[in-house]
Scaffold this active site. Structure first.
Site, PDB file in Angstrom:
ATOM      1  N   ASP A 173     -11.986  -9.307  47.581  1.00 45.49           N
ATOM      2  CA  ASP A 173     -11.783  -8.815  48.902  1.00 45.49           C
ATOM      3  C   ASP A 173     -12.591  -9.206  49.985  1.00 45.49           C
ATOM      4  OD1 ASP A 173     -10.167  -7.679  50.661  1.00 45.49           O
ATOM      5  OD2 ASP A 173      -9.791  -5.893  49.249  1.00 45.49           O
ATOM      6  N   ASP A 214      -1.927  -6.926  54.407  1.00 46.87           N
ATOM      7  CA  ASP A 214      -1.481  -6.074  53.008  1.00 46.87           C
ATOM      8  C   ASP A 214       0.137  -5.625  53.084  1.00 46.87           C
ATOM      9  OD1 ASP A 214      -4.124  -6.071  52.154  1.00 46.87           O
ATOM     10  OD2 ASP A 214      -4.406  -4.049  51.889  1.00 46.87           O
TER      11      ASP A 214
END
Ligand code: NAG
Ligand code: NAG
Ligand code: NAG
Length: 409
Positions: free
Chosen positions: A160, A219
Protein backbone atom coordinates in the site's frame (compact mmCIF):
# COMPACT_ATOMS: atom_id res chain seq x y z
CA UNK A 1 -3.67 -11.49 -44.82
CA UNK A 2 -5.47 -11.15 -41.48
CA UNK A 3 -3.60 -14.19 -40.22
CA UNK A 4 -0.26 -12.55 -40.94
CA UNK A 5 -1.44 -9.43 -39.15
CA UNK A 6 -2.66 -11.37 -36.12
CA UNK A 7 0.56 -13.41 -36.03
CA UNK A 8 2.68 -10.28 -36.22
CA UNK A 9 0.63 -8.66 -33.47
CA UNK A 10 0.94 -11.71 -31.20
CA UNK A 11 4.69 -11.91 -31.88
CA UNK A 12 5.03 -8.26 -30.98
CA UNK A 13 3.07 -8.73 -27.78
CA UNK A 14 5.22 -11.74 -26.80
CA UNK A 15 8.41 -9.83 -27.55
CA UNK A 16 7.18 -6.84 -25.57
CA UNK A 17 6.29 -9.03 -22.63
CA UNK A 18 9.61 -10.85 -22.64
CA UNK A 19 11.77 -7.82 -22.87
CA UNK A 20 10.07 -5.31 -20.63
CA UNK A 21 7.63 -6.75 -18.13
CA UNK A 22 8.13 -8.37 -14.75
CA UNK A 23 9.54 -11.83 -15.27
CA UNK A 24 8.69 -13.77 -12.11
CA UNK A 25 6.47 -16.28 -13.90
CA UNK A 26 3.38 -15.27 -11.90
CA UNK A 27 -0.11 -13.98 -12.72
CA UNK A 28 -0.13 -15.16 -16.32
CA UNK A 29 -3.89 -14.83 -15.95
CA UNK A 30 -5.58 -12.45 -13.48
CA UNK A 31 -4.92 -13.79 -9.97
CA UNK A 32 -7.89 -15.11 -7.96
CA UNK A 33 -8.54 -15.60 -4.30
CA UNK A 34 -9.80 -13.96 -1.16
CA UNK A 35 -8.69 -10.74 0.53
CA UNK A 36 -9.73 -9.65 4.00
CA UNK A 37 -9.98 -5.88 3.68
CA UNK A 38 -13.36 -4.86 2.29
CA UNK A 39 -15.33 -7.20 4.55
CA UNK A 40 -13.22 -7.42 7.74
CA UNK A 41 -11.33 -4.10 7.66
CA UNK A 42 -9.16 -3.29 10.68
CA UNK A 43 -11.34 -5.11 13.17
CA UNK A 44 -8.84 -5.96 15.91
CA UNK A 45 -11.40 -6.40 18.65
CA UNK A 46 -10.98 -10.09 19.37
CA UNK A 47 -12.48 -9.69 22.82
CA UNK A 48 -15.94 -8.55 21.77
CA UNK A 49 -15.90 -9.93 18.23
CA UNK A 50 -13.63 -12.98 18.15
CA UNK A 51 -15.37 -14.51 15.12
CA UNK A 52 -14.73 -11.52 12.85
CA UNK A 53 -11.46 -9.99 14.05
CA UNK A 54 -8.19 -9.98 12.11
CA UNK A 55 -6.56 -13.09 13.57
CA UNK A 56 -5.00 -16.35 12.48
CA UNK A 57 -8.29 -18.03 13.34
CA UNK A 58 -10.11 -15.98 10.70
CA UNK A 59 -7.55 -16.78 8.01
CA UNK A 60 -7.46 -20.48 8.89
CA UNK A 61 -11.24 -20.63 8.66
CA UNK A 62 -11.24 -18.89 5.28
CA UNK A 63 -8.47 -21.24 4.09
CA UNK A 64 -10.64 -24.20 5.08
CA UNK A 65 -13.57 -22.79 3.15
CA UNK A 66 -11.48 -22.03 0.03
CA UNK A 67 -10.03 -25.54 0.12
CA UNK A 68 -13.13 -27.52 1.04
CA UNK A 69 -16.02 -25.74 -0.65
CA UNK A 70 -14.84 -25.94 -4.24
CA UNK A 71 -13.29 -22.47 -4.58
CA UNK A 72 -9.70 -23.64 -4.97
CA UNK A 73 -10.57 -25.93 -7.88
CA UNK A 74 -12.07 -22.97 -9.73
CA UNK A 75 -8.87 -20.96 -9.35
CA UNK A 76 -9.48 -18.99 -6.15
CA UNK A 77 -6.15 -20.04 -4.63
CA UNK A 78 -4.68 -16.95 -2.93
CA UNK A 79 -5.67 -16.26 0.67
CA UNK A 80 -4.64 -12.69 1.44
CA UNK A 81 -4.10 -10.85 4.68
CA UNK A 82 -4.56 -7.07 4.53
CA UNK A 83 -3.70 -4.30 7.01
CA UNK A 84 -3.65 -4.60 10.84
CA UNK A 85 -1.91 -7.97 11.19
CA UNK A 86 1.30 -6.54 12.63
CA UNK A 87 2.46 -5.74 16.08
CA UNK A 88 2.62 -1.98 16.62
CA UNK A 89 6.42 -2.08 16.79
CA UNK A 90 9.26 -3.90 15.10
CA UNK A 91 11.42 -6.21 17.24
CA UNK A 92 14.90 -5.20 18.44
CA UNK A 93 16.47 -6.27 15.15
CA UNK A 94 13.95 -4.18 13.26
CA UNK A 95 11.97 -7.15 12.02
CA UNK A 96 8.25 -7.08 11.55
CA UNK A 97 6.20 -9.61 13.43
CA UNK A 98 2.52 -10.38 13.78
CA UNK A 99 0.42 -9.30 16.74
CA UNK A 100 1.00 -12.13 19.24
CA UNK A 101 -2.46 -12.04 20.74
CA UNK A 102 -4.22 -12.39 17.44
CA UNK A 103 -1.61 -14.50 15.60
CA UNK A 104 -0.13 -16.58 18.48
CA UNK A 105 1.59 -18.99 16.09
CA UNK A 106 3.01 -16.35 13.77
CA UNK A 107 2.79 -15.91 10.01
CA UNK A 108 5.16 -18.74 9.09
CA UNK A 109 2.88 -21.29 10.77
CA UNK A 110 -0.12 -19.76 9.06
CA UNK A 111 1.68 -19.99 5.70
CA UNK A 112 2.45 -23.67 6.39
CA UNK A 113 -1.21 -24.27 7.17
CA UNK A 114 -2.39 -22.45 4.05
CA UNK A 115 0.13 -24.34 1.89
CA UNK A 116 -0.99 -27.65 3.40
CA UNK A 117 -4.43 -26.86 1.98
CA UNK A 118 -2.99 -26.35 -1.50
CA UNK A 119 -3.41 -22.58 -1.28
CA UNK A 120 -1.07 -19.58 -1.37
CA UNK A 121 -0.72 -16.89 1.27
CA UNK A 122 -0.66 -13.18 0.53
CA UNK A 123 0.30 -10.43 2.96
CA UNK A 124 0.16 -6.65 3.22
CA UNK A 125 2.84 -4.01 3.74
CA UNK A 126 2.91 -0.28 3.21
CA UNK A 127 5.64 1.56 1.38
CA UNK A 128 5.45 4.66 3.60
CA UNK A 129 6.32 5.35 7.22
CA UNK A 130 3.11 3.67 8.45
CA UNK A 131 0.39 1.45 7.06
CA UNK A 132 -2.98 3.10 6.50
CA UNK A 133 -4.06 1.62 9.86
CA UNK A 134 -1.02 3.10 11.64
CA UNK A 135 1.14 -0.02 11.82
CA UNK A 136 4.86 -0.01 10.94
CA UNK A 137 5.68 1.04 7.38
CA UNK A 138 8.46 -0.34 5.23
CA UNK A 139 10.16 2.70 3.73
CA UNK A 140 13.40 2.24 5.67
CA UNK A 141 13.19 -1.55 5.72
CA UNK A 142 12.42 -2.67 2.18
CA UNK A 143 15.15 -5.31 1.95
CA UNK A 144 14.58 -6.58 5.48
CA UNK A 145 10.84 -6.87 4.93
CA UNK A 146 11.29 -8.62 1.58
CA UNK A 147 13.54 -11.16 3.32
CA UNK A 148 11.13 -11.53 6.23
CA UNK A 149 8.10 -12.32 4.10
CA UNK A 150 10.08 -14.62 1.79
CA UNK A 151 11.36 -16.45 4.88
CA UNK A 152 7.81 -16.97 6.06
CA UNK A 153 6.81 -18.49 2.73
CA UNK A 154 4.63 -15.66 1.52
CA UNK A 155 3.39 -15.93 -2.09
CA UNK A 156 1.90 -12.50 -2.74
CA UNK A 157 2.47 -9.01 -1.46
CA UNK A 158 0.06 -6.10 -1.61
CA UNK A 159 2.11 -2.99 -0.94
CA UNK A 160 0.00 0.00 0.00
CA UNK A 161 1.01 3.65 -0.22
CA UNK A 162 -0.31 5.50 2.83
CA UNK A 163 2.06 7.93 4.60
CA UNK A 164 4.44 8.13 1.67
CA UNK A 165 5.44 10.74 -0.85
CA UNK A 166 4.35 9.81 -4.33
CA UNK A 167 7.71 10.98 -5.70
CA UNK A 168 9.45 8.28 -3.62
CA UNK A 169 7.31 5.55 -5.16
CA UNK A 170 9.19 5.60 -8.45
CA UNK A 171 12.24 4.15 -6.72
CA UNK A 172 10.48 2.45 -3.80
CA UNK A 173 8.24 -0.01 -5.62
CA UNK A 174 11.01 -1.03 -8.06
CA UNK A 175 13.42 -1.49 -5.13
CA UNK A 176 10.93 -3.70 -3.34
CA UNK A 177 10.54 -5.81 -6.48
CA UNK A 178 14.33 -6.13 -6.75
CA UNK A 179 14.68 -7.17 -3.11
CA UNK A 180 11.93 -9.74 -3.45
CA UNK A 181 13.56 -11.06 -6.60
CA UNK A 182 16.86 -11.39 -4.70
CA UNK A 183 15.24 -13.65 -2.11
CA UNK A 184 14.72 -16.21 -4.87
CA UNK A 185 11.09 -16.72 -3.88
CA UNK A 186 8.56 -15.81 -6.56
CA UNK A 187 6.16 -13.39 -4.88
CA UNK A 188 3.23 -11.93 -6.79
CA UNK A 189 3.56 -8.17 -6.40
CA UNK A 190 0.49 -5.95 -6.21
CA UNK A 191 1.43 -2.27 -6.13
CA UNK A 192 -0.92 0.46 -4.92
CA UNK A 193 1.31 3.07 -6.54
CA UNK A 194 -1.04 4.42 -9.26
CA UNK A 195 -3.92 4.71 -6.76
CA UNK A 196 -1.81 7.27 -4.88
CA UNK A 197 -0.26 8.88 -7.94
CA UNK A 198 -3.50 10.01 -9.54
CA UNK A 199 -4.47 6.88 -11.47
CA UNK A 200 -3.41 7.72 -14.98
CA UNK A 201 -0.52 10.04 -14.18
CA UNK A 202 1.96 7.19 -13.94
CA UNK A 203 4.13 5.52 -16.54
CA UNK A 204 2.43 2.15 -16.82
CA UNK A 205 5.32 0.62 -18.76
CA UNK A 206 7.42 1.11 -15.61
CA UNK A 207 4.64 -0.40 -13.51
CA UNK A 208 4.53 -3.46 -15.76
CA UNK A 209 8.27 -3.97 -15.28
CA UNK A 210 7.97 -4.22 -11.52
CA UNK A 211 4.43 -5.23 -10.57
CA UNK A 212 2.10 -8.11 -11.44
CA UNK A 213 -0.97 -6.01 -10.67
CA UNK A 214 -1.68 -2.54 -9.47
CA UNK A 215 -4.54 -0.79 -7.79
CA UNK A 216 -5.33 2.14 -10.07
CA UNK A 217 -8.11 3.88 -8.26
CA UNK A 218 -10.32 4.26 -5.17
CA UNK A 219 -10.93 1.47 -2.67
CA UNK A 220 -14.16 -0.37 -3.30
CA UNK A 221 -16.85 0.01 -0.63
CA UNK A 222 -19.93 -2.10 0.01
CA UNK A 223 -22.33 -0.36 -2.36
CA UNK A 224 -23.55 -0.41 -5.97
CA UNK A 225 -22.58 3.26 -6.13
CA UNK A 226 -18.98 2.35 -5.44
CA UNK A 227 -19.03 -0.44 -8.05
CA UNK A 228 -20.45 1.82 -10.78
CA UNK A 229 -18.09 4.66 -9.82
CA UNK A 230 -15.15 2.31 -10.43
CA UNK A 231 -16.64 0.97 -13.68
CA UNK A 232 -17.06 4.55 -14.93
CA UNK A 233 -13.47 5.42 -14.14
CA UNK A 234 -12.15 2.35 -15.95
CA UNK A 235 -14.34 3.13 -18.94
CA UNK A 236 -13.40 6.80 -19.06
CA UNK A 237 -9.68 5.96 -18.90
CA UNK A 238 -9.67 2.82 -21.01
CA UNK A 239 -7.38 4.22 -23.71
CA UNK A 240 -4.64 4.46 -21.10
CA UNK A 241 -5.53 1.36 -19.10
CA UNK A 242 -6.56 -1.34 -21.56
CA UNK A 243 -3.27 -1.46 -23.52
CA UNK A 244 -1.14 -1.92 -20.40
CA UNK A 245 -2.92 -5.04 -19.16
CA UNK A 246 -1.71 -8.48 -20.17
CA UNK A 247 -0.24 -11.76 -18.90
CA UNK A 248 1.83 -10.98 -15.82
CA UNK A 249 0.63 -7.39 -15.35
CA UNK A 250 -2.96 -6.33 -14.64
CA UNK A 251 -5.06 -3.32 -13.77
CA UNK A 252 -6.90 -3.94 -10.51
CA UNK A 253 -10.31 -2.30 -9.93
CA UNK A 254 -10.27 -3.82 -6.39
CA UNK A 255 -12.14 -6.61 -4.67
CA UNK A 256 -15.36 -8.43 -5.51
CA UNK A 257 -18.05 -7.54 -2.99
CA UNK A 258 -20.45 -10.23 -4.20
CA UNK A 259 -21.77 -12.02 -1.11
CA UNK A 260 -21.62 -8.95 1.12
CA UNK A 261 -24.47 -6.74 2.36
CA UNK A 262 -25.28 -4.29 -0.39
CA UNK A 263 -25.52 -5.74 -3.88
CA UNK A 264 -28.74 -7.20 -5.23
CA UNK A 265 -28.68 -10.39 -7.28
CA UNK A 266 -28.61 -8.39 -10.53
CA UNK A 267 -25.89 -6.07 -9.26
CA UNK A 268 -23.82 -9.02 -8.10
CA UNK A 269 -23.95 -10.60 -11.55
CA UNK A 270 -23.05 -7.22 -12.99
CA UNK A 271 -19.93 -6.83 -10.87
CA UNK A 272 -18.76 -10.36 -11.66
CA UNK A 273 -19.38 -9.90 -15.39
CA UNK A 274 -17.64 -6.53 -15.49
CA UNK A 275 -14.59 -7.72 -13.55
CA UNK A 276 -14.26 -10.61 -16.05
CA UNK A 277 -14.50 -8.21 -18.99
CA UNK A 278 -11.87 -5.95 -17.38
CA UNK A 279 -9.43 -8.88 -16.98
CA UNK A 280 -9.38 -7.90 -13.31
CA UNK A 281 -7.87 -9.87 -10.46
CA UNK A 282 -10.76 -11.72 -8.79
CA UNK A 283 -10.31 -11.31 -5.05
CA UNK A 284 -13.48 -11.91 -3.12
CA UNK A 285 -13.86 -10.03 0.14
CA UNK A 286 -16.80 -11.68 1.82
CA UNK A 287 -17.57 -14.17 4.56
CA UNK A 288 -17.14 -17.59 2.97
CA UNK A 289 -18.44 -19.20 6.17
CA UNK A 290 -21.95 -17.91 5.59
CA UNK A 291 -22.17 -16.88 1.92
CA UNK A 292 -25.56 -17.29 0.26
CA UNK A 293 -26.15 -19.90 -2.44
CA UNK A 294 -27.00 -17.11 -4.93
CA UNK A 295 -23.72 -15.25 -4.37
CA UNK A 296 -21.82 -18.52 -4.46
CA UNK A 297 -23.33 -19.51 -7.79
CA UNK A 298 -22.35 -16.18 -9.34
CA UNK A 299 -18.78 -16.31 -8.04
CA UNK A 300 -18.47 -19.96 -9.07
CA UNK A 301 -19.88 -19.54 -12.58
CA UNK A 302 -17.41 -21.45 -14.72
CA UNK A 303 -18.16 -19.56 -17.93
CA UNK A 304 -17.48 -16.16 -16.36
CA UNK A 305 -14.30 -17.47 -14.76
CA UNK A 306 -13.17 -18.92 -18.09
CA UNK A 307 -13.66 -15.49 -19.71
CA UNK A 308 -11.81 -13.77 -16.86
CA UNK A 309 -8.93 -16.22 -17.16
CA UNK A 310 -8.60 -16.13 -20.94
CA UNK A 311 -4.96 -16.70 -21.93
CA UNK A 312 -4.76 -13.75 -24.35
CA UNK A 313 -5.28 -11.49 -21.35
CA UNK A 314 -6.80 -8.62 -23.32
CA UNK A 315 -8.71 -6.15 -21.18
CA UNK A 316 -12.17 -5.40 -22.57
CA UNK A 317 -13.44 -1.99 -23.59
CA UNK A 318 -16.62 0.03 -23.31
CA UNK A 319 -17.78 0.31 -26.91
CA UNK A 320 -21.21 1.88 -26.44
CA UNK A 321 -22.64 4.19 -23.78
CA UNK A 322 -26.10 5.56 -24.50
CA UNK A 323 -29.51 5.93 -22.79
CA UNK A 324 -28.10 4.49 -19.55
CA UNK A 325 -26.98 1.38 -21.36
CA UNK A 326 -23.36 0.31 -21.79
CA UNK A 327 -21.84 -2.37 -24.00
CA UNK A 328 -18.43 -3.76 -23.08
CA UNK A 329 -16.53 -6.17 -25.34
CA UNK A 330 -13.53 -8.37 -24.62
CA UNK A 331 -11.58 -10.34 -27.24
CA UNK A 332 -11.13 -13.98 -26.23
CA UNK A 333 -8.60 -16.43 -27.63
CA UNK A 334 -9.90 -19.00 -30.09
CA UNK A 335 -8.38 -21.22 -32.79
CA UNK A 336 -8.28 -19.06 -35.92
CA UNK A 337 -10.62 -16.16 -35.27
CA UNK A 338 -11.24 -14.64 -31.86
CA UNK A 339 -14.33 -15.21 -29.77
CA UNK A 340 -15.89 -12.32 -27.89
CA UNK A 341 -17.37 -11.79 -24.48
CA UNK A 342 -19.90 -8.95 -24.37
CA UNK A 343 -21.56 -7.39 -21.36
CA UNK A 344 -24.72 -5.33 -21.76
CA UNK A 345 -24.86 -3.30 -18.56
CA UNK A 346 -28.14 -1.56 -17.76
CA UNK A 347 -27.47 1.47 -15.56
CA UNK A 348 -31.12 2.56 -15.74
CA UNK A 349 -33.46 2.31 -12.77
CA UNK A 350 -36.82 2.60 -14.52
CA UNK A 351 -38.40 -0.61 -13.33
CA UNK A 352 -38.72 -2.74 -16.43
CA UNK A 353 -36.06 -4.74 -18.25
CA UNK A 354 -34.70 -2.44 -20.94
CA UNK A 355 -35.23 -3.55 -24.53
CA UNK A 356 -32.13 -3.03 -26.61
CA UNK A 357 -31.52 -3.96 -30.24
CA UNK A 358 -28.22 -3.92 -32.07
CA UNK A 359 -26.02 -5.60 -34.64
CA UNK A 360 -22.64 -7.13 -33.87
CA UNK A 361 -20.77 -4.84 -36.27
CA UNK A 362 -21.49 -1.98 -33.83
CA UNK A 363 -19.78 -3.50 -30.79
CA UNK A 364 -16.20 -4.27 -31.74
CA UNK A 365 -16.48 -7.50 -33.71
CA UNK A 366 -13.61 -7.40 -36.21
CA UNK A 367 -14.31 -10.32 -38.52
CA UNK A 368 -17.25 -10.66 -40.86
CA UNK A 369 -18.42 -14.12 -39.90
CA UNK A 370 -21.32 -15.98 -38.35
CA UNK A 371 -21.26 -16.23 -34.58
CA UNK A 372 -23.03 -18.58 -32.23
CA UNK A 373 -24.33 -16.61 -29.25
CA UNK A 374 -25.19 -17.80 -25.77
CA UNK A 375 -25.86 -16.12 -22.44
CA UNK A 376 -23.22 -16.78 -19.80
CA UNK A 377 -25.37 -16.86 -16.65
CA UNK A 378 -28.50 -18.58 -17.98
CA UNK A 379 -26.87 -20.74 -20.64
CA UNK A 380 -29.61 -19.65 -23.05
CA UNK A 381 -28.73 -20.11 -26.74
CA UNK A 382 -29.61 -17.24 -29.05
CA UNK A 383 -28.65 -18.99 -32.29
CA UNK A 384 -26.50 -17.75 -35.14
CA UNK A 385 -25.83 -14.11 -35.95
CA UNK A 386 -23.78 -12.53 -38.69
CA UNK A 387 -22.59 -8.96 -38.20
CA UNK A 388 -25.81 -7.46 -39.53
CA UNK A 389 -28.59 -9.59 -38.05
CA UNK A 390 -30.46 -7.62 -35.41
CA UNK A 391 -30.14 -8.98 -31.90
CA UNK A 392 -32.75 -7.89 -29.35
CA UNK A 393 -32.12 -8.23 -25.64
CA UNK A 394 -33.97 -7.39 -22.42
CA UNK A 395 -31.60 -6.26 -19.68
CA UNK A 396 -32.75 -5.98 -16.08
CA UNK A 397 -32.29 -2.69 -14.19
CA UNK A 398 -28.84 -2.52 -12.53
CA UNK A 399 -28.13 -5.81 -14.25
CA UNK A 400 -26.42 -7.40 -17.17
CA UNK A 401 -26.84 -9.74 -20.06
CA UNK A 402 -23.49 -11.36 -20.77
CA UNK A 403 -23.01 -12.91 -24.17
CA UNK A 404 -20.35 -15.29 -25.34
CA UNK A 405 -19.93 -15.26 -29.11
CA UNK A 406 -18.00 -18.01 -30.86
CA UNK A 407 -17.21 -17.78 -34.60
CA UNK A 408 -18.55 -20.65 -36.69
CA UNK A 409 -15.89 -22.26 -38.85
C1 NAG B 1 -2.39 -6.81 19.55
O1 NAG B 1 -3.75 -6.55 19.23
C2 NAG B 1 -4.56 -6.21 20.35
C3 NAG B 1 -5.97 -6.01 19.88
O2 NAG B 1 -6.52 -7.22 19.45
C4 NAG B 1 -4.03 -4.95 21.02
O3 NAG B 1 -4.79 -4.67 22.17
C5 NAG B 1 -2.57 -5.14 21.38
O4 NAG B 1 -2.05 -3.93 21.88
C6 NAG B 1 -1.78 -5.57 20.17
N1 NAG B 1 -0.39 -5.86 20.55
C7 NAG B 1 0.65 -5.26 19.96
C8 NAG B 1 1.98 -5.66 20.56
O5 NAG B 1 0.59 -4.50 19.02
C1 NAG C 1 7.57 13.79 2.16
O1 NAG C 1 8.59 14.67 1.75
C2 NAG C 1 8.75 15.79 2.62
C3 NAG C 1 9.76 16.72 1.99
O2 NAG C 1 10.87 16.01 1.52
C4 NAG C 1 9.17 15.32 4.01
O3 NAG C 1 9.29 16.39 4.88
C5 NAG C 1 8.13 14.34 4.53
O4 NAG C 1 8.55 13.79 5.75
C6 NAG C 1 7.87 13.22 3.54
N1 NAG C 1 6.74 12.41 4.02
C7 NAG C 1 6.79 11.10 4.14
C8 NAG C 1 5.55 10.46 4.65
O5 NAG C 1 7.77 10.43 3.83
C1 NAG D 1 14.30 -12.51 -10.86
O1 NAG D 1 14.48 -11.80 -12.07
C2 NAG D 1 15.00 -12.54 -13.13
C3 NAG D 1 15.28 -11.60 -14.30
O2 NAG D 1 14.13 -10.91 -14.66
C4 NAG D 1 14.03 -13.66 -13.47
O3 NAG D 1 14.53 -14.44 -14.53
C5 NAG D 1 13.80 -14.52 -12.25
O4 NAG D 1 12.83 -15.51 -12.51
C6 NAG D 1 13.33 -13.65 -11.08
N1 NAG D 1 13.23 -14.48 -9.88
C7 NAG D 1 12.24 -14.38 -9.01
C8 NAG D 1 12.32 -15.28 -7.84
O5 NAG D 1 11.30 -13.61 -9.13
Amino acid sequence: MWKAVVTAAVAFVLLFCRSSTLDNGLARTPPMGWLAWERFRCNVDCVDDPYNCISEELFMQMADRLAEDGWKELGYNYLNIDDCWMSMDRDEQGNLYANKTRFPNGIKKLADYVHSKGLKLGIYLDFGTHTCGGYPGSIKYLQKDAETIAGWGIDMLKMDGCYANVSDMSWGYPDMEMYMNKTGRPILFSCSWPAYAGGIKVDYSVLAKHCNAWRNYDDIQDSWDSVTHIIDWFGDNQDVLAPVAGPGHWNDPDMLIVGDYSLSYEESKAQMAMWAILAAPLFMSNDLRSISPEARSILMNKEVIRISQDSLGMQGRRVIKEHGLEVWTRVIENKDFPSYAVVFLNRRDDGMPYKYSLTLDKIGFDYDMDYELSEVFTGQHYGHYDLRRVLTLHINPSGVVMIYAVPMS
